[in-house]
Motif scaffolding. Structure first.
Motif, PDB file in Angstrom:
ATOM      1  N   PHE A   1      -5.843  -1.738   3.845  1.00 24.89           N
ATOM      2  CA  PHE A   1      -5.206  -1.042   2.833  1.00 24.89           C
ATOM      3  C   PHE A   1      -3.621  -1.919   2.596  1.00 24.89           C
ATOM      4  CE2 PHE A   1      -1.385   1.576   1.767  1.00 24.89           C
ATOM      5  CZ  PHE A   1      -1.911   2.445   0.734  1.00 24.89           C
ATOM      6  N   PHE A   2      -3.063  -2.275   3.520  1.00 25.43           N
ATOM      7  CA  PHE A   2      -2.063  -3.399   3.070  1.00 25.43           C
ATOM      8  C   PHE A   2      -2.406  -4.557   2.806  1.00 25.43           C
ATOM      9  CE2 PHE A   2       0.122  -0.100   5.970  1.00 25.43           C
ATOM     10  CZ  PHE A   2       1.248   0.417   5.161  1.00 25.43           C
ATOM     11  N   TYR A   3      -3.549  -5.210   3.118  1.00 23.73           N
ATOM     12  CA  TYR A   3      -3.958  -6.360   2.646  1.00 23.73           C
ATOM     13  C   TYR A   3      -4.167  -6.306   1.393  1.00 23.73           C
ATOM     14  CZ  TYR A   3      -6.842 -10.413   2.237  1.00 23.73           C
ATOM     15  OH  TYR A   3      -7.289 -11.808   1.652  1.00 23.73           O
ATOM     16  N   LEU A   4      -4.924  -5.276   0.952  1.00 29.34           N
ATOM     17  CA  LEU A   4      -5.503  -5.264  -0.555  1.00 29.34           C
ATOM     18  C   LEU A   4      -4.084  -4.860  -1.447  1.00 29.34           C
ATOM     19  CD1 LEU A   4      -8.366  -3.061  -0.344  1.00 29.34           C
ATOM     20  CD2 LEU A   4      -8.463  -5.384  -0.814  1.00 29.34           C
ATOM     21  N   ALA A   5      -3.198  -4.318  -0.996  1.00 28.03           N
ATOM     22  CA  ALA A   5      -2.033  -3.891  -1.402  1.00 28.03           C
ATOM     23  C   ALA A   5      -1.160  -5.101  -1.685  1.00 28.03           C
ATOM     24  CB  ALA A   5      -1.040  -2.834  -0.971  1.00 28.03           C
ATOM     25  N   SER A   6      -1.034  -6.032  -0.839  1.00 23.02           N
ATOM     26  CA  SER A   6      -0.552  -7.340  -0.824  1.00 23.02           C
ATOM     27  C   SER A   6      -1.226  -8.076  -1.914  1.00 23.02           C
ATOM     28  CB  SER A   6      -0.316  -7.843   0.327  1.00 23.02           C
ATOM     29  OG  SER A   6      -1.612  -8.363   1.003  1.00 23.02           O
ATOM     30  N   ASN A   7      -2.406  -8.284  -2.021  1.00 23.73           N
ATOM     31  CA  ASN A   7      -3.159  -8.895  -2.936  1.00 23.73           C
ATOM     32  C   ASN A   7      -2.625  -8.696  -4.367  1.00 23.73           C
ATOM     33  OD1 ASN A   7      -4.429 -10.675  -1.363  1.00 23.73           O
ATOM     34  ND2 ASN A   7      -6.355  -9.618  -1.109  1.00 23.73           N
ATOM     35  N   ILE A   8      -2.791  -7.063  -4.713  1.00 23.83           N
ATOM     36  CA  ILE A   8      -2.027  -6.820  -5.815  1.00 23.83           C
ATOM     37  C   ILE A   8      -0.583  -7.432  -6.356  1.00 23.83           C
ATOM     38  CG2 ILE A   8      -1.286  -4.733  -7.250  1.00 23.83           C
ATOM     39  CD1 ILE A   8      -3.784  -3.205  -5.578  1.00 23.83           C
ATOM     40  N   PHE A   9       0.083  -7.146  -5.152  1.00 21.52           N
ATOM     41  CA  PHE A   9       1.565  -7.730  -5.611  1.00 21.52           C
ATOM     42  C   PHE A   9       1.187  -9.388  -5.613  1.00 21.52           C
ATOM     43  CE2 PHE A   9       2.730  -3.430  -4.103  1.00 21.52           C
ATOM     44  CZ  PHE A   9       3.330  -3.403  -5.040  1.00 21.52           C
ATOM     45  N   LYS A  10       0.449  -9.861  -5.038  1.00 25.15           N
ATOM     46  CA  LYS A  10       0.446 -11.516  -4.990  1.00 25.15           C
ATOM     47  C   LYS A  10       0.174 -11.720  -6.665  1.00 25.15           C
ATOM     48  CE  LYS A  10      -2.270 -15.321  -2.972  1.00 25.15           C
ATOM     49  NZ  LYS A  10      -3.161 -15.696  -2.283  1.00 25.15           N
ATOM     50  N   THR A  11      -0.792 -10.873  -7.336  1.00 23.65           N
ATOM     51  CA  THR A  11      -1.217 -11.428  -8.587  1.00 23.65           C
ATOM     52  C   THR A  11       0.062 -11.080  -9.507  1.00 23.65           C
ATOM     53  OG1 THR A  11      -1.981  -9.165  -9.119  1.00 23.65           O
ATOM     54  CG2 THR A  11      -3.659 -10.739  -8.437  1.00 23.65           C
ATOM     55  N   PHE A  12       0.931  -9.973  -9.033  1.00 20.41           N
ATOM     56  CA  PHE A  12       1.981  -9.784  -9.967  1.00 20.41           C
ATOM     57  C   PHE A  12       3.178 -11.039  -9.866  1.00 20.41           C
ATOM     58  CE2 PHE A  12       1.326  -4.891  -9.734  1.00 20.41           C
ATOM     59  CZ  PHE A  12       0.245  -5.088 -10.488  1.00 20.41           C
TER      60      PHE A  12
ATOM     61  N   THR B   1      -9.544   3.644  15.753  1.00 19.10           N
ATOM     62  CA  THR B   1     -10.003   2.595  15.191  1.00 19.10           C
ATOM     63  C   THR B   1     -10.243   2.751  13.535  1.00 19.10           C
ATOM     64  OG1 THR B   1     -11.298   2.229  17.352  1.00 19.10           O
ATOM     65  CG2 THR B   1     -12.010   1.075  15.599  1.00 19.10           C
ATOM     66  N   ILE B   2     -10.517   3.601  13.275  1.00 17.81           N
ATOM     67  CA  ILE B   2     -10.866   3.999  11.829  1.00 17.81           C
ATOM     68  C   ILE B   2      -9.618   3.983  11.086  1.00 17.81           C
ATOM     69  CG2 ILE B   2     -11.520   5.591   9.865  1.00 17.81           C
ATOM     70  CD1 ILE B   2     -13.794   6.420  11.410  1.00 17.81           C
ATOM     71  N   PHE B   3      -8.499   4.622  11.585  1.00 17.48           N
ATOM     72  CA  PHE B   3      -7.192   4.430  11.048  1.00 17.48           C
ATOM     73  C   PHE B   3      -6.625   3.138  11.171  1.00 17.48           C
ATOM     74  CE2 PHE B   3      -2.867   4.569  11.849  1.00 17.48           C
ATOM     75  CZ  PHE B   3      -2.017   5.276  10.933  1.00 17.48           C
ATOM     76  N   LEU B   4      -6.642   2.477  12.166  1.00 18.65           N
ATOM     77  CA  LEU B   4      -6.190   0.875  12.190  1.00 18.65           C
ATOM     78  C   LEU B   4      -6.929   0.013  11.355  1.00 18.65           C
ATOM     79  CD1 LEU B   4      -5.166   0.778  15.818  1.00 18.65           C
ATOM     80  CD2 LEU B   4      -3.717   0.863  14.210  1.00 18.65           C
ATOM     81  N   ILE B   5      -8.241   0.301  11.239  1.00 21.53           N
ATOM     82  CA  ILE B   5      -8.806  -0.698  10.311  1.00 21.53           C
ATOM     83  C   ILE B   5      -8.555  -0.351   8.990  1.00 21.53           C
ATOM     84  CG2 ILE B   5     -11.323  -1.125   9.351  1.00 21.53           C
ATOM     85  CD1 ILE B   5     -12.538  -1.115  12.092  1.00 21.53           C
ATOM     86  N   PHE B   6      -8.490   0.938   8.497  1.00 16.65           N
ATOM     87  CA  PHE B   6      -8.119   1.312   7.176  1.00 16.65           C
ATOM     88  C   PHE B   6      -6.839   0.798   6.556  1.00 16.65           C
ATOM     89  CE2 PHE B   6      -5.988   3.984   4.319  1.00 16.65           C
ATOM     90  CZ  PHE B   6      -6.743   3.740   3.125  1.00 16.65           C
ATOM     91  N   TYR B   7      -5.801   0.991   7.538  1.00 15.03           N
ATOM     92  CA  TYR B   7      -4.500   0.698   7.221  1.00 15.03           C
ATOM     93  C   TYR B   7      -4.329  -0.732   7.192  1.00 15.03           C
ATOM     94  CZ  TYR B   7      -2.993   5.165   5.996  1.00 15.03           C
ATOM     95  OH  TYR B   7      -2.838   6.282   5.396  1.00 15.03           O
TER      96      TYR B   7
ATOM     97  N   ARG C   1       2.309  -8.334   3.640  1.00 14.73           N
ATOM     98  CA  ARG C   1       1.543  -9.117   4.281  1.00 14.73           C
ATOM     99  C   ARG C   1       1.900  -9.171   5.549  1.00 14.73           C
ATOM    100  NH1 ARG C   1      -2.031 -13.079   2.069  1.00 14.73           N
ATOM    101  NH2 ARG C   1      -3.070 -11.522   0.597  1.00 14.73           N
ATOM    102  N   ALA C   2       3.308  -8.914   5.946  1.00 14.30           N
ATOM    103  CA  ALA C   2       4.016  -9.002   7.212  1.00 14.30           C
ATOM    104  C   ALA C   2       3.315  -7.534   8.045  1.00 14.30           C
ATOM    105  CB  ALA C   2       5.470  -8.720   7.164  1.00 14.30           C
ATOM    106  N   ILE C   3       3.236  -6.540   7.141  1.00  9.77           N
ATOM    107  CA  ILE C   3       2.818  -5.337   7.804  1.00  9.77           C
ATOM    108  C   ILE C   3       1.338  -5.222   8.037  1.00  9.77           C
ATOM    109  CG2 ILE C   3       2.161  -2.944   7.207  1.00  9.77           C
ATOM    110  CD1 ILE C   3       5.144  -2.796   5.540  1.00  9.77           C
ATOM    111  N   THR C   4       0.562  -6.106   7.389  1.00  5.57           N
ATOM    112  CA  THR C   4      -0.702  -6.270   7.615  1.00  5.57           C
ATOM    113  C   THR C   4      -0.938  -7.153   8.919  1.00  5.57           C
ATOM    114  OG1 THR C   4      -1.305  -6.471   5.268  1.00  5.57           O
ATOM    115  CG2 THR C   4      -2.883  -7.456   6.739  1.00  5.57           C
ATOM    116  N   ILE C   5      -0.444  -8.177   9.209  1.00  9.89           N
ATOM    117  CA  ILE C   5      -0.158  -8.966  10.356  1.00  9.89           C
ATOM    118  C   ILE C   5      -0.082  -7.967  11.443  1.00  9.89           C
ATOM    119  CG2 ILE C   5       0.784 -10.845  11.557  1.00  9.89           C
ATOM    120  CD1 ILE C   5       0.963 -12.245   8.789  1.00  9.89           C
TER     121      ILE C   5
END
Length: 171
Positions: free
Chosen positions: A82-93, A73-79, A20-24
């Motif tokens: 990417f990190f937001y979705l990955a953080s959501n996975i760990f949130k469910t864990f 722009t595509i790189f920054l939006i993707f990542y 989440r910190a990386i996402t921010i």
């Protein structure tokens, strides 16, 4: 002290907050880049743009072309996503119940995002830049493998959720 993998006060919790910190960080970085482009507060030297990153000695350089700005722009939006979705996975864990529909859904979102990025980058490299290199492992290939792997994990979680629900019904 043994660090748990799942649940509260676990590696999953630590990874959730780190991602989440990386996402921010990516969101802030993206906003700074967009502001620099919109306000034209960057230098152009020898047909290269130079964007100074505030509060650091770092700069972003590149050819002063639309496709370079598009790639950044595509790189920054993707990542960011990417990190937001990955953080959501760990949130469910972090929760007590591991196999949930929400965890399966987040894994499928992560799968879709990685596969979409792999195809998008392949098209951008192939069409916009017209270059393909076999000597290096392309980033799109890594995201393709990650997408396929997370698809398998999502299927396992879906199956685990069904088994868990059946188990709860018999108890």
């Amino acid at each position: 002290m043994k660090l748990k993998t799942f649940g509260e006060r676990s590696l999953s919790t630590l990874l959730f907050y780190a991602l989440r910190a990386i996402t921010i960080g990516y969101i802030i970085f993206f906003i700074l880049i967009v502001l620099a482009i919109v306000t034209k507060s960057f230098e152009i030297v020898n047909n290269e743009f130079i964007i100074k990153i505030p509060f650091t000695d770092s700069v972003i350089k590149g050819n002063y072309e639309t496709k370079v700005f598009l790639a950044i722009t595509i790189f920054l939006i993707f990542y960011t996503v990417f990190f937001y979705l990955a953080s959501n996975i760990f949130k469910t864990f972090k929760s007590k119940v591991l196999f949930t529909k929400k965890a399966s859904r987040y894994l499928l979102y992560f799968t879709f995002w990685n596969l979409l990025y792999a195809v998008t980058e392949l098209v951008i490299i192939g069409i916009l830049y017209q270059r393909m290199s076999i000597t290096e492992t392309p980033e799109w290939m890594l995201h393709l493998i990650l997408g396929i792997f997370s698809w398998f994990i999502a299927s396992i979680f879906k199956e685990g959720t069904q088994i868990q629900q059946e188990n709860e019904l018999t108890i």
